[in-house]
Design a protein around this motif. Structure first.
Motif, mmCIF file in Angstrom:
data_model
loop_
_atom_site.group_PDB
_atom_site.id
_atom_site.type_symbol
_atom_site.label_atom_id
_atom_site.label_comp_id
_atom_site.label_asym_id
_atom_site.label_seq_id
_atom_site.Cartn_x
_atom_site.Cartn_y
_atom_site.Cartn_z
ATOM 1 N N ALA A 199 0.830 -1.217 0.000
ATOM 2 C CA ALA A 199 0.000 0.000 0.000
ATOM 3 C C ALA A 199 0.859 1.260 0.000
ATOM 4 O O ALA A 199 1.895 1.318 0.663
ATOM 5 C CB ALA A 199 -0.914 0.005 1.230
ATOM 6 N N ALA A 200 0.445 2.269 -0.776
ATOM 7 C CA ALA A 200 1.124 3.566 -0.769
ATOM 8 C C ALA A 200 0.052 4.651 -0.728
ATOM 9 O O ALA A 200 -0.917 4.604 -1.492
ATOM 10 C CB ALA A 200 1.972 3.724 -2.026
ATOM 11 N N VAL A 201 0.226 5.607 0.181
ATOM 12 C CA VAL A 201 -0.718 6.725 0.269
ATOM 13 C C VAL A 201 -0.198 7.866 -0.587
ATOM 14 O O VAL A 201 0.963 8.268 -0.455
ATOM 15 C CB VAL A 201 -0.884 7.185 1.739
ATOM 16 C CG1 VAL A 201 -1.821 8.379 1.813
ATOM 17 C CG2 VAL A 201 -1.398 6.037 2.605
ATOM 18 N N LEU A 202 -1.051 8.381 -1.478
ATOM 19 C CA LEU A 202 -0.687 9.527 -2.308
ATOM 20 C C LEU A 202 -1.513 10.720 -1.857
ATOM 21 O O LEU A 202 -2.746 10.699 -1.960
ATOM 22 C CB LEU A 202 -0.965 9.232 -3.789
ATOM 23 C CG LEU A 202 -0.298 7.980 -4.385
ATOM 24 C CD1 LEU A 202 -0.677 7.849 -5.865
ATOM 25 C CD2 LEU A 202 1.210 8.040 -4.231
ATOM 26 N N TYR A 203 -0.842 11.734 -1.328
ATOM 27 C CA TYR A 203 -1.524 12.965 -0.912
ATOM 28 C C TYR A 203 -1.618 13.841 -2.157
ATOM 29 O O TYR A 203 -0.651 14.501 -2.554
ATOM 30 C CB TYR A 203 -0.712 13.624 0.207
ATOM 31 C CG TYR A 203 -1.207 14.976 0.645
ATOM 32 C CD1 TYR A 203 -2.569 15.217 0.825
ATOM 33 C CD2 TYR A 203 -0.322 16.014 0.893
ATOM 34 C CE1 TYR A 203 -3.022 16.460 1.224
ATOM 35 C CE2 TYR A 203 -0.768 17.262 1.295
ATOM 36 C CZ TYR A 203 -2.115 17.476 1.455
ATOM 37 O OH TYR A 203 -2.569 18.708 1.847
ATOM 38 N N ALA A 204 -2.763 13.786 -2.825
ATOM 39 C CA ALA A 204 -2.881 14.421 -4.146
ATOM 40 C C ALA A 204 -4.347 14.675 -4.462
ATOM 41 O O ALA A 204 -5.248 14.097 -3.846
ATOM 42 C CB ALA A 204 -2.290 13.498 -5.213
ATOM 43 N N ASP A 205 -4.558 15.547 -5.451
ATOM 44 C CA ASP A 205 -5.914 15.815 -5.933
ATOM 45 C C ASP A 205 -6.260 14.788 -7.006
ATOM 46 O O ASP A 205 -5.435 14.524 -7.897
ATOM 47 C CB ASP A 205 -5.978 17.230 -6.505
ATOM 48 C CG ASP A 205 -7.419 17.698 -6.683
ATOM 49 O OD1 ASP A 205 -8.206 16.988 -7.339
ATOM 50 O OD2 ASP A 205 -7.750 18.771 -6.172
ATOM 51 N N LEU A 206 -7.457 14.238 -6.925
ATOM 52 C CA LEU A 206 -7.873 13.230 -7.917
ATOM 53 C C LEU A 206 -8.041 13.831 -9.308
ATOM 54 O O LEU A 206 -8.187 13.095 -10.280
ATOM 55 C CB LEU A 206 -9.182 12.570 -7.477
ATOM 56 C CG LEU A 206 -9.039 11.581 -6.315
ATOM 57 C CD1 LEU A 206 -10.404 11.308 -5.689
ATOM 58 C CD2 LEU A 206 -8.395 10.283 -6.790
ATOM 59 N N ARG A 207 -8.010 15.141 -9.428
ATOM 60 C CA ARG A 207 -8.058 15.766 -10.756
ATOM 61 C C ARG A 207 -6.673 15.768 -11.400
ATOM 62 O O ARG A 207 -6.531 16.139 -12.563
ATOM 63 C CB ARG A 207 -8.595 17.199 -10.650
ATOM 64 C CG ARG A 207 -10.072 17.233 -10.286
ATOM 65 C CD ARG A 207 -10.530 18.633 -9.956
ATOM 66 N NE ARG A 207 -9.968 19.080 -8.687
ATOM 67 C CZ ARG A 207 -10.285 20.224 -8.097
ATOM 68 N NH1 ARG A 207 -11.143 21.034 -8.668
ATOM 69 N NH2 ARG A 207 -9.733 20.560 -6.946
ATOM 70 N N SER A 208 -5.682 15.374 -10.639
ATOM 71 C CA SER A 208 -4.309 15.349 -11.153
ATOM 72 C C SER A 208 -3.541 14.267 -10.387
ATOM 73 O O SER A 208 -2.770 14.556 -9.478
ATOM 74 C CB SER A 208 -3.685 16.739 -10.954
ATOM 75 O OG SER A 208 -2.385 16.757 -11.406
#
Ligand SMILES: C[S@@+](CC[C@H](N)C(=O)[O-])C[C@H]1O[C@@H](n2cnc3c(N)ncnc32)[C@H](O)[C@@H]1O
Length: 244
Positions: free
Chosen positions: A65-74
């Motif tokens: 598992a990897a958490v990506l702190y990001a906007d789902l629009r990008s």
């Protein structure tokens, strides 16, 4: 980590073993936990909320598992790189213009043969007091920062949104009915109203807070409405021209 029954039910007919997965809108990571127990190659948990990103990192200790702190629009992933996408209770916190951008971006990252599972709350009837509380919450967030807090999309509306990007329909099913709106949960929505109107003129703020509080008192707790699971598939070979 315990996996909610709704998530197990929504994933039961999906092929996950050895595949690359993405949880769109990680929240506290419930769908990530559900995907991990189905033996995937990897799970990316994407959220734009720093507290949620931290919480999922702390709750889920798993090399896959990897958490990506990001906007789902990008999304910081390459084209065609994901096989299974879940959006469990995501779209109700996403306004329509953002939902359209997210649909385009999920289509960019999905690989041919990929699948998408969208679980969300069906709209409540107009006369439903719980719906009225959400309307007050939306009025507060619209006044405070020009966006609704909550949008309840019919399953067919999301199905058509994704059909426009080339996604085909596998099935729609009910995974929870009725939905238990507990007193604590409803109180939390009244708290959002309070927070949102904190900087507004009292003449605007006070009626919204008192209406939210009155509704919470009147409703107590309530079991009403349903949650659906919409499963879609993507065949890249048919669709490359409509991406983006
Ligand atoms: C209600 S929670 C989802 C629950 C979660 N899927 C689960 O199964 O536990 C909604 C999540 O979507 C995230 N979210 C909403 N809009 C987003 C966006 N534009 N980009 C990334 N994450 C977003 C929120 O930050 C939050 O983490």
């Amino acid at each position: 980590m315990a996996v909610p029954k709704t998530i197990r039910r929504a994933l039961a007919d999906r092929s996950i073993v050895g595949r690359v997965c993405l949880e769109a809108g990680a929240g506290v990571g419930n769908a990530t936990a559900g995907l991990l127990e189905a033996d995937p190659a990897a799970v990316y948990a994407v959220t734009n909320d720093a507290d949620h990103a931290l919480e999922v990192r702390e709750r889920i200790e798993d090399d896959r598992a990897a958490v990506l702190y990001a906007d789902l629009r990008s999304i910081p992933l390459p084209d065609d790189s994901v096989d299974v996408i879940t959006a469990h209770a995501l779209f109700n916190v996403v306004p329509p213009a953002t939902a359209a951008a997210i649909a385009a971006e999920l289509t960019r990252v999905v690989a041919s043969g990929g699948t998408l599972v969208i679980d969300d709350y069906a709209p409540l009837s107009d006369a439903e007091p719980v719906r009225e509380l959400f309307a007050v919450e939306n009025a507060a967030t619209e006044l405070a920062d020009g966006r609704p807090a909550l949008t309840f999309y019919p399953a067919d509306a999301l199905r058509r949104l994704f059909a426009g990007h080339g996604w085909g329909h596998d099935r729609t099913e009910t995974i929870l009915e009725p939905v238990p709106w507990t007193a604590d949960l409803l109180e939390a929505h009244a708290d959002v109203v309070r927070e949102q109107v904190a900087d507004l003129p009292p003449a605007l703020a006070a009626p919204l807070v008192s209406r939210a509080d009155r509704l919470v008192d009147e409703i107590g707790s309530r079991e009403v409405g349903s949650m659906y699971s919409l499963a879609l598939h993507y065949d890249g070979a048919l669709e490359s021209s409509s991406r983006g």
